[in-house]
Design an enzyme around this catalytic site. Structure first.
Site, PDB file in Angstrom:
ATOM      1  N   MET A  35      46.525  29.835 112.687  1.00 27.28           N
ATOM      2  CA  MET A  35      47.161  31.122 112.988  1.00 27.28           C
ATOM      3  C   MET A  35      48.648  31.063 112.640  1.00 27.28           C
ATOM      4  O   MET A  35      49.300  30.031 112.855  1.00 27.28           O
ATOM      5  CB  MET A  35      47.003  31.461 114.471  1.00 27.28           C
ATOM      6  CG  MET A  35      45.568  31.393 114.984  1.00 27.28           C
ATOM      7  SD  MET A  35      45.480  31.897 116.719  1.00 27.28           S
ATOM      8  CE  MET A  35      43.866  31.280 117.171  1.00 27.28           C
ATOM      9  N   MET A  66      43.448  32.739 110.212  1.00 23.37           N
ATOM     10  CA  MET A  66      43.913  34.007 110.775  1.00 23.37           C
ATOM     11  C   MET A  66      45.369  34.150 110.379  1.00 23.37           C
ATOM     12  O   MET A  66      46.292  33.995 111.187  1.00 23.37           O
ATOM     13  CB  MET A  66      43.713  34.006 112.296  1.00 23.37           C
ATOM     14  CG  MET A  66      42.248  34.098 112.678  1.00 23.37           C
ATOM     15  SD  MET A  66      41.957  33.906 114.447  1.00 23.37           S
ATOM     16  CE  MET A  66      41.625  32.145 114.517  1.00 23.37           C
ATOM     17  N   GLY A 142      41.989  31.824 122.585  1.00 24.94           N
ATOM     18  CA  GLY A 142      40.709  31.378 123.102  1.00 24.94           C
ATOM     19  C   GLY A 142      40.489  31.874 124.519  1.00 24.94           C
ATOM     20  O   GLY A 142      41.401  32.378 125.179  1.00 24.94           O
TER      21      GLY A 142
END
Length: 220
Positions: A35, A66, A142
């Protein structure tokens, strides 16, 4: 239909990644969330850490990018030795070109879709990909709650994949646990990312096998 469990190290102990990976010997692949704090509001790891992981495990790495501009960055992960590289439909400029580049470097090419992104615009391109990654939470963090509104999208994707006759995996990522994996498998998913469910368990490898058993039972 083969079932694959791909634990996400996002919920592992980052100070002891080698030890954490050794706790899940029965995992099929290791899911690595990359990310950039632009495409999603979180910042994790990048290619240097992936390079290090490739040196300490023989488990195939399943990279989930991502990030903005995957057209530029994704090939480096395939070149490093990642088995599978997912890039997002919402960020990529030339999905077919990038998928072909990843395949040419020996990696599986995977197209990721956020919850609000439909599969329909990509149905004519399905055979350009080895996997469709359906996010069942908003990407970035998460431990989020599974969005059961994604089950119809999984079903439509499975029907479309079946119509092609190609071996295209359908991966789900987000909120996958013992209480949700059967629904995903029944809808047509065959590859499951589980982070907090695995690494918060007292015995992570036993959880990997428990998840697989539930998915296999739901598929038959």
């Amino acid at each position: 239909m083969p079932v694959r469990i791909t634990p996400s190290i996002l919920n592992a102990d980052f100070a002891n990644l080698q030890r954490e990976i050794e706790r899940i010997p029965d995992a099929d692949l290791l899911h690595i969330d990359v990310m950039d704090n632009h495409f999603v509001p979180n910042l994790t790891i990048g290619l240097p850490v992936v390079d290090s992981l490739l040196k300490i495990t023989e488990k195939p790495l399943d990279i989930h990018l991502m990030i903005d501009d995957p057209d530029r960055w994704a090939p480096g992960y395939a070149e490093a030795g990642a088995r599978s590289v997912s890039f997002h439909a919402e960020a990529v400029k030339a999905p077919v070109r990038l998928a072909r580049e990843l395949r040419a470097q020996g990696a599986r090419a995977s197209l990721g879709l956020k919850p609000a992104t439909p599969i329909e615009p990509y149905l004519d391109l399905l055979t350009e990909f080895d996997q469709i990654l359906i996010m069942t939470v908003e990407p970035g963090f998460g431990g989020q709650k599974f969005l059961d509104a994604m089950l119809p999208k999984i079903r439509r994707t499975r029907e479309a994949v079946k119509a092609t006759g190609a071996d295209i995996w359908i991966q789900v990522d987000g909120g996958v646990s013992e209480s949700t994996i059967a629904q995903c498998a029944e809808a047509g998913a065959d590859t499951f990312v589980a982070g907090s469910a695995v690494f918060s368990a007292e015995n992570p490898d036993a959880m990997v096998n428990a998840l697989r058993d539930k998915a296999v039972a739901a598929c038959h």
